[in-house]
Design a protein around this motif. Structure first.
Motif, PDB file in Angstrom:
ATOM      1  N   ASN A  36      -7.953  -3.529 -10.617  1.00 13.62           N
ATOM      2  CA  ASN A  36      -8.217  -4.003  -9.339  1.00 13.62           C
ATOM      3  C   ASN A  36      -7.340  -4.891  -8.990  1.00 13.62           C
ATOM      4  O   ASN A  36      -6.694  -5.594  -9.767  1.00 13.62           O
ATOM      5  N   ASN A  37      -7.254  -5.275  -7.652  1.00 12.12           N
ATOM      6  CA  ASN A  37      -6.596  -6.230  -6.964  1.00 12.12           C
ATOM      7  C   ASN A  37      -5.228  -6.005  -7.416  1.00 12.12           C
ATOM      8  O   ASN A  37      -4.510  -7.325  -7.800  1.00 12.12           O
ATOM      9  N   PHE A  38      -4.572  -5.116  -7.605  1.00 18.60           N
ATOM     10  CA  PHE A  38      -3.123  -4.742  -8.116  1.00 18.60           C
ATOM     11  C   PHE A  38      -2.457  -4.967  -6.725  1.00 18.60           C
ATOM     12  O   PHE A  38      -2.243  -4.208  -5.878  1.00 18.60           O
ATOM     13  N   GLU A  39      -1.693  -6.223  -6.769  1.00 19.85           N
ATOM     14  CA  GLU A  39      -0.849  -6.567  -5.540  1.00 19.85           C
ATOM     15  C   GLU A  39       0.772  -6.175  -5.829  1.00 19.85           C
ATOM     16  O   GLU A  39       1.103  -6.293  -6.878  1.00 19.85           O
ATOM     17  N   LEU A  40       1.177  -5.503  -4.562  1.00 20.95           N
ATOM     18  CA  LEU A  40       2.519  -5.137  -4.903  1.00 20.95           C
ATOM     19  C   LEU A  40       3.113  -5.374  -3.310  1.00 20.95           C
ATOM     20  O   LEU A  40       2.359  -5.508  -2.420  1.00 20.95           O
ATOM     21  N   MET A  41       4.395  -5.324  -3.505  1.00 17.72           N
ATOM     22  CA  MET A  41       5.244  -5.324  -2.196  1.00 17.72           C
ATOM     23  C   MET A  41       5.570  -3.854  -1.806  1.00 17.72           C
ATOM     24  O   MET A  41       6.090  -3.283  -2.777  1.00 17.72           O
ATOM     25  N   ALA A  42       5.194  -3.250  -0.359  1.00 16.37           N
ATOM     26  CA  ALA A  42       5.412  -1.987  -0.412  1.00 16.37           C
ATOM     27  C   ALA A  42       6.054  -1.683   0.978  1.00 16.37           C
ATOM     28  O   ALA A  42       5.666  -2.641   1.871  1.00 16.37           O
ATOM     29  N   GLN A  53      10.623  -4.710   6.783  1.00 20.84           N
ATOM     30  CA  GLN A  53      10.345  -5.574   5.537  1.00 20.84           C
ATOM     31  C   GLN A  53       9.127  -5.030   4.673  1.00 20.84           C
ATOM     32  O   GLN A  53       8.173  -4.782   5.470  1.00 20.84           O
ATOM     33  N   LYS A  54       9.088  -5.209   3.588  1.00 19.19           N
ATOM     34  CA  LYS A  54       7.846  -5.021   2.807  1.00 19.19           C
ATOM     35  C   LYS A  54       6.963  -5.731   3.129  1.00 19.19           C
ATOM     36  O   LYS A  54       7.142  -7.170   3.217  1.00 19.19           O
ATOM     37  N   GLN A  55       5.676  -5.334   2.818  1.00 21.73           N
ATOM     38  CA  GLN A  55       4.604  -6.032   2.981  1.00 21.73           C
ATOM     39  C   GLN A  55       3.591  -6.085   1.877  1.00 21.73           C
ATOM     40  O   GLN A  55       3.638  -5.043   0.929  1.00 21.73           O
ATOM     41  N   LYS A  56       2.769  -7.108   1.649  1.00 18.87           N
ATOM     42  CA  LYS A  56       1.889  -7.070   0.438  1.00 18.87           C
ATOM     43  C   LYS A  56       0.495  -5.983   0.791  1.00 18.87           C
ATOM     44  O   LYS A  56       0.132  -5.978   1.875  1.00 18.87           O
ATOM     45  N   ILE A  57       0.604  -5.268  -0.230  1.00 17.76           N
ATOM     46  CA  ILE A  57      -0.870  -4.603  -0.417  1.00 17.76           C
ATOM     47  C   ILE A  57      -1.669  -4.696  -1.524  1.00 17.76           C
ATOM     48  O   ILE A  57      -0.713  -5.157  -2.442  1.00 17.76           O
ATOM     49  N   ILE A  58      -2.914  -4.181  -1.660  1.00 21.02           N
ATOM     50  CA  ILE A  58      -3.560  -4.514  -2.651  1.00 21.02           C
ATOM     51  C   ILE A  58      -4.227  -3.411  -3.152  1.00 21.02           C
ATOM     52  O   ILE A  58      -4.914  -2.551  -1.995  1.00 21.02           O
ATOM     53  N   LYS A  90       2.983   2.101  -9.064  1.00 21.55           N
ATOM     54  CA  LYS A  90       4.154   1.359  -9.089  1.00 21.55           C
ATOM     55  C   LYS A  90       5.557   2.488  -8.574  1.00 21.55           C
ATOM     56  O   LYS A  90       6.166   2.054  -7.613  1.00 21.55           O
ATOM     57  N   ASP A  91       5.568   3.265  -9.398  1.00 21.39           N
ATOM     58  CA  ASP A  91       6.682   4.279  -9.118  1.00 21.39           C
ATOM     59  C   ASP A  91       6.793   5.075  -7.749  1.00 21.39           C
ATOM     60  O   ASP A  91       7.628   5.162  -7.006  1.00 21.39           O
ATOM     61  N   ILE A  92       5.429   5.502  -7.408  1.00 20.25           N
ATOM     62  CA  ILE A  92       5.112   5.983  -6.111  1.00 20.25           C
ATOM     63  C   ILE A  92       5.436   5.150  -5.089  1.00 20.25           C
ATOM     64  O   ILE A  92       6.062   5.336  -3.985  1.00 20.25           O
ATOM     65  N   ILE A  93       4.908   3.912  -5.024  1.00 16.13           N
ATOM     66  CA  ILE A  93       5.106   2.915  -4.020  1.00 16.13           C
ATOM     67  C   ILE A  93       6.698   2.537  -3.870  1.00 16.13           C
ATOM     68  O   ILE A  93       7.354   2.141  -2.813  1.00 16.13           O
ATOM     69  N   ASN A  94       7.493   2.459  -4.980  1.00 19.96           N
ATOM     70  CA  ASN A  94       8.854   2.122  -4.798  1.00 19.96           C
ATOM     71  C   ASN A  94       9.672   3.316  -4.418  1.00 19.96           C
ATOM     72  O   ASN A  94      10.691   3.319  -4.411  1.00 19.96           O
ATOM     73  N   SER A  95       9.219   4.364  -4.475  1.00 20.63           N
ATOM     74  CA  SER A  95       9.916   5.574  -4.272  1.00 20.63           C
ATOM     75  C   SER A  95      10.493   6.017  -2.847  1.00 20.63           C
ATOM     76  O   SER A  95      11.573   6.608  -2.499  1.00 20.63           O
ATOM     77  N   ARG A  96       9.826   5.402  -1.761  1.00 19.38           N
ATOM     78  CA  ARG A  96      10.319   5.541  -0.501  1.00 19.38           C
ATOM     79  C   ARG A  96       9.367   4.888   0.653  1.00 19.38           C
ATOM     80  O   ARG A  96       8.409   4.064   0.088  1.00 19.38           O
ATOM     81  N   HIS A  97       9.665   4.861   1.970  1.00 20.20           N
ATOM     82  CA  HIS A  97       8.947   4.267   2.977  1.00 20.20           C
ATOM     83  C   HIS A  97       7.688   5.004   3.144  1.00 20.20           C
ATOM     84  O   HIS A  97       8.156   6.350   3.642  1.00 20.20           O
ATOM     85  N   VAL A 123      -9.271   5.698  -4.866  1.00 13.57           N
ATOM     86  CA  VAL A 123      -8.215   4.823  -4.315  1.00 13.57           C
ATOM     87  C   VAL A 123      -8.466   4.156  -3.036  1.00 13.57           C
ATOM     88  O   VAL A 123      -8.744   4.615  -2.164  1.00 13.57           O
ATOM     89  N   LYS A 124      -8.195   2.576  -3.120  1.00 15.05           N
ATOM     90  CA  LYS A 124      -8.246   2.063  -1.933  1.00 15.05           C
ATOM     91  C   LYS A 124      -7.146   1.087  -1.746  1.00 15.05           C
ATOM     92  O   LYS A 124      -6.727   0.285  -2.658  1.00 15.05           O
ATOM     93  N   ILE A 125      -6.590   1.249  -0.769  1.00 13.86           N
ATOM     94  CA  ILE A 125      -5.398   0.312  -0.467  1.00 13.86           C
ATOM     95  C   ILE A 125      -5.612  -0.613   0.868  1.00 13.86           C
ATOM     96  O   ILE A 125      -6.149  -0.091   1.752  1.00 13.86           O
ATOM     97  N   THR A 126      -5.327  -1.855   0.409  1.00 13.46           N
ATOM     98  CA  THR A 126      -5.630  -2.767   1.708  1.00 13.46           C
ATOM     99  C   THR A 126      -4.204  -3.447   1.987  1.00 13.46           C
ATOM    100  O   THR A 126      -3.533  -3.695   1.343  1.00 13.46           O
ATOM    101  N   LYS A 127      -4.331  -3.801   3.288  1.00 15.72           N
ATOM    102  CA  LYS A 127      -3.065  -4.402   3.878  1.00 15.72           C
ATOM    103  C   LYS A 127      -3.641  -5.832   4.184  1.00 15.72           C
ATOM    104  O   LYS A 127      -4.108  -5.926   5.294  1.00 15.72           O
ATOM    105  N   PRO A 128      -3.395  -6.977   3.571  1.00 16.94           N
ATOM    106  CA  PRO A 128      -4.205  -8.111   3.998  1.00 16.94           C
ATOM    107  C   PRO A 128      -3.625  -8.951   4.974  1.00 16.94           C
ATOM    108  O   PRO A 128      -4.306  -9.763   5.549  1.00 16.94           O
TER     109      PRO A 128
END
Length: 143
Positions: A36-42, A53-58, A90-97, A123-128
């Motif tokens: 839960n609440n796994f924050e990444l820049m994507a 530019q990358k943005q925060k996703i949860i 993490k690997d999927i998110i860092n793989s491409r736009h 799977v739930k992804i939030t753009k806060p």
């Protein structure tokens, strides 16, 4: 006043008692991993600013596991370690736009469900921060 129990009702009561006993003997358990609440820049989005530019996703994950993957020892290599799912994300998110949140969510879902011990995924992804007045999210689930 005496309560009457008809023969078919008596059979139903016996059947219900037996079912409860059998259910206890089956030892039905539900196993889940939560991340839960796994924050990444994507790099995700269709708007021009999102492409630059990358943005925060949860990310929130709920992963149902088979009971035959339950560990019998206190050894990490004998269980479904939650870090494997974290690393996969993490690997999927860092793989491409990704233009669309829906495609990114689907990619994560499909990779997790490939695991032989996984029977269900949410799977739930939030753009806060995409809008100043609200968060947006997308969820995909088979549970």
């Amino acid at each position: 006043m005496e309560e009457l129990i008809l023969p078919h009702q008596e059979e139903m009561l016996d059947c219900n008692k037996n079912f409860k006993k059998e259910k206890k003997m089956l030892n039905i358990r539900k196993r889940k991993i939560f991340i839960n609440n796994f924050e990444l820049m994507a790099s995700v989005g269709a708007y021009e600013v999102e492409k630059k530019q990358k943005q925060k996703i949860i990310i929130d994950l709920e992963i149902y596991l088979t009971n035959n993957s339950e560990t019998k020892t206190d050894e990490l290599n004998q269980t479904q370690d939650y870090s494997q799912f974290r690393t996969l994300v993490k690997d999927i998110i860092n793989s491409r736009h990704f233009q669309l949140l829906e495609i990114l969510t689907d990619k994560i879902y499909k990779e997790i469900i490939k695991n032989e011990f996984v029977v269900g995924v949410k799977v739930k992804i939030t753009k806060p921060d995409i809008f100043s007045d609200c968060e947006v999210a997308y969820q995909l689930s088979n549970i």
